[in-house]
Design a protein around this motif. Structure first.
Motif, PDB file in Angstrom:
ATOM      1  N   MET A  43       0.822  -1.209   0.000  1.00  0.00           N
ATOM      2  CA  MET A  43       0.000   0.000   0.000  1.00  0.00           C
ATOM      3  C   MET A  43       0.862   1.268   0.000  1.00  0.00           C
ATOM      4  O   MET A  43       0.417   2.311  -0.470  1.00  0.00           O
ATOM      5  N   ASN A  44       2.083   1.166   0.494  1.00  0.00           N
ATOM      6  CA  ASN A  44       2.998   2.300   0.380  1.00  0.00           C
ATOM      7  C   ASN A  44       3.306   2.588  -1.080  1.00  0.00           C
ATOM      8  O   ASN A  44       3.321   3.755  -1.520  1.00  0.00           O
ATOM      9  N   GLY A  94      -1.903  -1.276   6.373  1.00  0.00           N
ATOM     10  CA  GLY A  94      -2.068  -0.892   4.973  1.00  0.00           C
ATOM     11  C   GLY A  94      -2.414   0.576   4.832  1.00  0.00           C
ATOM     12  O   GLY A  94      -1.880   1.276   3.953  1.00  0.00           O
ATOM     13  N   ALA A  95      -3.291   1.074   5.695  1.00  0.00           N
ATOM     14  CA  ALA A  95      -3.652   2.498   5.664  1.00  0.00           C
ATOM     15  C   ALA A  95      -2.438   3.366   5.983  1.00  0.00           C
ATOM     16  O   ALA A  95      -2.236   4.428   5.368  1.00  0.00           O
ATOM     17  N   GLN A  96      -1.624   2.920   6.928  1.00  0.00           N
ATOM     18  CA  GLN A  96      -0.403   3.671   7.230  1.00  0.00           C
ATOM     19  C   GLN A  96       0.508   3.737   6.011  1.00  0.00           C
ATOM     20  O   GLN A  96       1.125   4.775   5.731  1.00  0.00           O
ATOM     21  N   GLY A  97       0.602   2.634   5.274  1.00  0.00           N
ATOM     22  CA  GLY A  97       1.438   2.620   4.079  1.00  0.00           C
ATOM     23  C   GLY A  97       0.962   3.614   3.035  1.00  0.00           C
ATOM     24  O   GLY A  97       1.766   4.354   2.452  1.00  0.00           O
ATOM     25  N   ILE A  98      -0.353   3.655   2.789  1.00  0.00           N
ATOM     26  CA  ILE A  98      -0.899   4.623   1.833  1.00  0.00           C
ATOM     27  C   ILE A  98      -0.608   6.039   2.300  1.00  0.00           C
ATOM     28  O   ILE A  98      -0.184   6.909   1.528  1.00  0.00           O
ATOM     29  N   GLY A  99      -0.857   6.302   3.594  1.00  0.00           N
ATOM     30  CA  GLY A  99      -0.656   7.641   4.131  1.00  0.00           C
ATOM     31  C   GLY A  99       0.770   8.119   3.989  1.00  0.00           C
ATOM     32  O   GLY A  99       1.024   9.259   3.575  1.00  0.00           O
TER      33      GLY A  99
END
Length: 464
Positions: free
Chosen positions: A60-61, A109-114
């Motif tokens: 996700m990053n 996963g949300a941390q990776g996108i952020g």
């Protein structure tokens, strides 16, 4: 007077502080999670899925990086940065309050996108907010912001996990992340939107997802190979490598594989040095424990020395103004190659272990010079409406190569554990391979100069 002002002059002070705080918090989370993870997976009864939070973050990053590049070019850094901080914060809250391993993985996963969204936006702020002569020092802030988390991250997160609970490693960052975003608001208000429209932009997230999945599948193939499941490893490679190649073909500039002059060469060099450095770094403590009998603390100290060397190199490159950036990049790559050759030599029978401290300072110094320098080269060669896309490609190259490099190191370690290769010989092979990659990048460093520079040289010094 303007030229003599530094990055902490009044007009840039809040922006510089905001960049330092934001990047430090992202870096702290990345380092701290390794300390908190064992407690988290035990508490959530998810030991069988231990690797999933890391894989979710990586994939996700890459998606976040792919989305952010052209989004920043289209609307400027404001919305991508605020969205990235918001998504990262949601990820922290989700992971910190998770009652099931699946929810924890979603949070990661949300941390990776952020992080992907916000890091590209921060990079574009550097391009917009600072004049060109201050960009090396501004990018040095980003490199230096990784040092403090590297020094205190494991200790602080360990204490929090032991005395308060692993959840607060995530939840405790929430107010700090929001405060860091607030300090960047003045720069965001004055950041113009380049106004680019691109029909191809919508495809980037899909190809980023494909590339991220390819990295994870290739890593799984390495694990299968270590476990002696050769057929499964071959099947996974047959799926993962084409997926990775197809994704990167869309995400990286054309000609990156051939080191085509300009931004493509910079992106390729960044990948080579990141893959080499993180592959060797991942086995430094294990090598010292296994070959030289070091204790746990002593085996981890070289990483601290490397972080200090990285800080010193980042500060130095920000102050060197009389050396062309490609030459500076070559110096840094040469330092890395020498470090890795030395690491290989320490794996020979009878070699002492103590020189690793000096070598890893040298390696950190090389990274501190190279990483900001590649950033400056990309920004200096990017049109106003290309900084986001090119910065995205640079960081995608970095993240992908780092993941593949550490995976390759893991395969070598697994081969030594299986008795297929002596441990010292395996680590020596890794050091030599890393040195060869950096040496090749150093040879190609001249190609990181803009196309116009070569033309200018040709005009000023015509052939007889």
């Amino acid at each position: 007077m303007e030229r003599s002002a530094g990055v902490f002059a009044p007009q840039w002070r809040l922006t510089s502080i905001g960049i330092a705080v934001a990047i430090s918090l992202f870096a702290f989370e990345g380092i701290a999670v390794a300390t908190a993870m064992p407690s988290a997976v035990r508490d959530l009864d998810g030991l069988a899925f231990f690797g999933w939070p890391y894989s979710a973050f990586l994939v996700m990053n890459l998606v976040g990086l792919g989305v952010a590049g052209q989004w920043c070019d289209r609307v400027g850094p404001r919305r991508p940065l605020l969205t990235g901080i918001a998504v990262f914060t949601v990820g922290l809250v989700t992971a910190g309050s998770a009652g099931h391993m699946a929810v924890f993985v979603l949070g990661r996963g949300a941390q990776g996108i952020g992080v992907g969204l916000a890091s590209i936006a921060v990079f574009q702020i550097v391009a917009i907010a600072y004049p060109p002569h201050l960009r090396p020092k501004a990018l040095a802030i980003i490199s230096a912001a990784y040092v403090l988390p590297a020094l205190v991250g494991p200790i602080v997160s360990g204490m929090i996990t032991a005395h308060v609970g692993w959840r607060w490693v995530f939840l405790g960052l929430v107010p700090l992340v929001l405060a860091g975003g607030v300090t960047l608001l003045p720069a965001l208000r004055t950041s113009p939107a380049p106004g680019r429209t691109s029909a191809r932009g919508s495809r980037k997230p899909l190809f980023a997802l494909l590339a991220g999945a390819g990295v994870v599948v290739v890593q799984s193939a390495g694990n299968a190979l270590v476990a002696g499941r050769t057929t499964l490893a071959v099947l996974l490679l047959a799926v993962g490598l084409p997926a990775l190649g197809a994704g990167l073909r869309e995400l990286l500039p054309r000609g990156s594989v051939r080191l085509r002059r300009g931004v493509p060469a910079v992106v390729a060099v960044r990948g080579l040095l990141a893959g080499a450095f993180y592959a060797v770094e991942s086995v430094v403590p294990l090598t010292l424990v296994t070959l030289h009998g070091f204790g746990t603390v002593a085996s981890g100290l070289p990483l601290l020395a490397g972080a200090l060397g990285w800080w010193a190199g980042a500060q130095a490159q920000g102050r060197i103004v009389k050396v062309a950036r490609p030459s500076l990049l070559r110096w840094g790559l040469t330092a890395l190659a020498c470090c890795f050759v030395g690491m290989a030599a320490l794996c020979l029978p009878g070699a002492p272990g103590w020189p690793v401290y000096v070598l890893w300072i040298l390696g950190g110094l090389g990274m501190g010079v190279c990483v900001p320098t590649t950033g400056v080269l990309v920004l200096d060669q990017s049109a106003e409406d290309e900084t986001g896309a090119n910065s995205s490609a640079l960081q995608i190259s970095d993240v992908t190569a780092a993941g593949l490099g550490t995976s390759a190191a893991g395969v070598l370690v697994g081969a030594t554990a299986a008795g297929s290769l002596g441990f010292g010989a395996g680590m020596a092979v890794l050091g030599v391979a890393a040195a060869a990659g950096c040496a090749a990048a150093a040879v190609g460093a001249s190609r990181t100069a803009p196309v116009g520079e070569r033309t200018a040289v040709g005009l000023n010094h015509p052939a007889p």
